[in-house]
Design an enzyme around this catalytic site. Structure first.
Site, mmCIF file in Angstrom:
data_model
loop_
_atom_site.group_PDB
_atom_site.id
_atom_site.type_symbol
_atom_site.label_atom_id
_atom_site.label_comp_id
_atom_site.label_asym_id
_atom_site.label_seq_id
_atom_site.Cartn_x
_atom_site.Cartn_y
_atom_site.Cartn_z
ATOM 1 N N ARG A 35 0.831 -1.216 0.000
ATOM 2 C CA ARG A 35 0.000 0.000 0.000
ATOM 3 C C ARG A 35 0.863 1.263 0.000
ATOM 4 N NH1 ARG A 35 -5.511 -2.170 2.620
ATOM 5 N NH2 ARG A 35 -5.936 -3.497 0.833
ATOM 6 N N ASP B 197 12.373 -14.727 16.763
ATOM 7 C CA ASP B 197 13.489 -14.846 17.724
ATOM 8 C C ASP B 197 13.899 -13.533 18.389
ATOM 9 O OD1 ASP B 197 13.515 -17.478 17.057
ATOM 10 O OD2 ASP B 197 15.467 -17.475 16.065
ATOM 11 N N GLN C 217 4.642 -21.890 18.065
ATOM 12 C CA GLN C 217 5.084 -20.513 18.363
ATOM 13 C C GLN C 217 5.174 -19.640 17.121
ATOM 14 O OE1 GLN C 217 8.512 -20.881 21.591
ATOM 15 N NE2 GLN C 217 8.240 -22.770 20.450
HETATM 16 O O1 F6P Z 1 14.235 -18.328 13.189
HETATM 17 C C1 F6P Z 1 13.001 -18.671 13.691
HETATM 18 C C2 F6P Z 1 12.980 -20.110 14.145
HETATM 19 O O2 F6P Z 1 11.664 -20.423 14.517
HETATM 20 C C3 F6P Z 1 13.962 -20.453 15.261
HETATM 21 O O3 F6P Z 1 13.488 -20.102 16.529
HETATM 22 C C4 F6P Z 1 14.115 -21.939 15.052
HETATM 23 O O4 F6P Z 1 15.367 -22.372 15.526
HETATM 24 C C5 F6P Z 1 14.040 -22.102 13.576
HETATM 25 O O5 F6P Z 1 13.336 -20.973 13.079
HETATM 26 C C6 F6P Z 1 13.364 -23.352 13.107
HETATM 27 O O6 F6P Z 1 13.440 -23.397 11.722
HETATM 28 P P1 F6P Z 1 12.689 -24.449 10.799
HETATM 29 O O7 F6P Z 1 11.232 -24.115 10.808
HETATM 30 O O8 F6P Z 1 13.294 -24.273 9.474
HETATM 31 O O9 F6P Z 1 12.918 -25.792 11.409
#
Ligand code: F6P
Length: 323
Positions: free
Chosen positions: A25, A128, A255
């Site tokens: 936008r 993160d 998460q």
């Molecule tokens: O970078 C975000 C994250 O969720 C980290 O907390 C975690 O280590 C990683 O990605 C997991 O990655 P993937 O979904 O590729 O296994």
């Protein structure tokens, strides 16, 4: 600049859609054409590029995940891959990029700009919160709330059974998710990569808590913790305290999903606007972020190489509050 592209790359994060919407936008508002690049750098290399208009981003501000999809591209880490990506941009007449992602995303963008001169402004999109140059990243607030909700539920069952739970939360190299989860859930300990604790001190803290007749014990373990993952730590603690009824829960990818919180929608919208306006104003190889409530642009190089310090007073709070 007449035509820009936007992509999401790396692990998805709640609020990425709100950011894409803001980018589209804002670009249209300033009279630019905007293209969505599917599946991050992988899609860029393959030419998965679609024109976006204002309706393409209608009804997405509240949605988790990313409508542009995401990927971690090994090929973009090679010179040959970046050259293919460059050829695609030339073919589509795209002169600048907004890249929404984390460390890996900006590492690729910095190289790309250096080799092929394509200006990129980054938007910090990762649960993160481990990026230097912004107090918070898009998705972090939602992820912490999701994890905390899960931990509260675990506390109910832990309390009913007088158990100890070792709960692993995400955060590849950082304790940013673990710390507020520990404070907010009343955990006994948070184990984070930034502040390594020996197994002996973990055992001592748990023994002290047991001495105070606590009926349930919660230990939050960041996945990047150097002593090992939650299962490894729980096993060592069990060896030292055999009478401890302990369980391990890995909260995992839950998460990363769900509707973004109000804070994430707001942050994503601010950053999306700032990224496009940064590009228009000639910025390149910088990430838009918010520090002390002010908009700042930080060179990718600093975002990637400088470690965002963890607030150690938070670690101390856990100690005080679990007395
Ligand atoms: O970078 C975000 C994250 O969720 C980290 O907390 C975690 O280590 C990683 O990605 C997991 O990655 P993937 O979904 O590729 O296994």
């Amino acid at each position: 600049m007449k035509r820009i592209g936007v992509l999401t790359s790396g692990g998805d994060a709640p609020g990425m859609n709100a950011c894409v919407r803001a980018v589209v936008r804002t670009a249209l508002y300033h009279g630019l054409e905007v293209y969505g690049i599917m599946r991050g750098y992988s899609g860029l290399i393959k030419g998965e590029i679609v024109r976006l208009d204002t309706t393409a981003v209608a009804n997405v501000v509240q949605r988790g995940g990313t409508i542009l999809k995401s990927a971690r591209s090994q090929k973009f880490m090679t010179r040959e891959g970046r050259e293919e990506a460059y050829n695609q941009l030339v073919h589509h007449g795209i002169e600048g990029l907004v890249a929404i992602g984390g460390n890996g995303t900006f590492t690729g963008a910095e190289l790309f700009e250096r080799e092929f001169g394509i200006p990129t402004v980054g938007a910090p999109g990762t649960i993160d919160n481990d990026l230097f140059g912004t107090d918070y990243t898009i998705g972090y607030d939602t992820a912490v709330n999701t994890a905390l909700e899960a931990i509260d539920k675990i506390r109910d069952t832990a309390d009913s059974h007088d158990r100890a739970f070792f709960i692993e939360v995400m955060g590849r190299d950082s304790g940013y998710i673990a710390i507020p989860c520990a404070i907010g859930s009343g955990a006994e300990i948070a184990l984070v990569p930034e502040q390594v604790q020996s197994i002996d001190s973990i055992i001592e803290t748990l023994q002290r808590a047991r001495g105070r007749q606590k009926s349930s014990l919660i230990v939050i373990v960041a996945e990047g913790e150097e002593e090992g993952n939650a299962t490894h730590i729980a096993t060592q603690v069990k060896d030292a305290i055999p009478e401890l009824d302990a369980r391990v829960t890995v909260i995992g990818h839950i998460q990363r999903g769900g509707a973004p919180s109000a804070a994430d929608r707001l942050l994503a919208s601010q950053i999306g606007i700032a990224a496009v306006e940064g590009l228009i104003n000639g910025m390149r190889s910088v990430m838009a972020g918010i520090v002390d409530r002010k908009l700042v642009y930080t060179p990718f190089h600093d975002c990637i190489t400088r470690k965002k310090p963890l607030n150690h007073s938070f670690v101390r709070m856990i100690d005080i509050l679990s007395t």
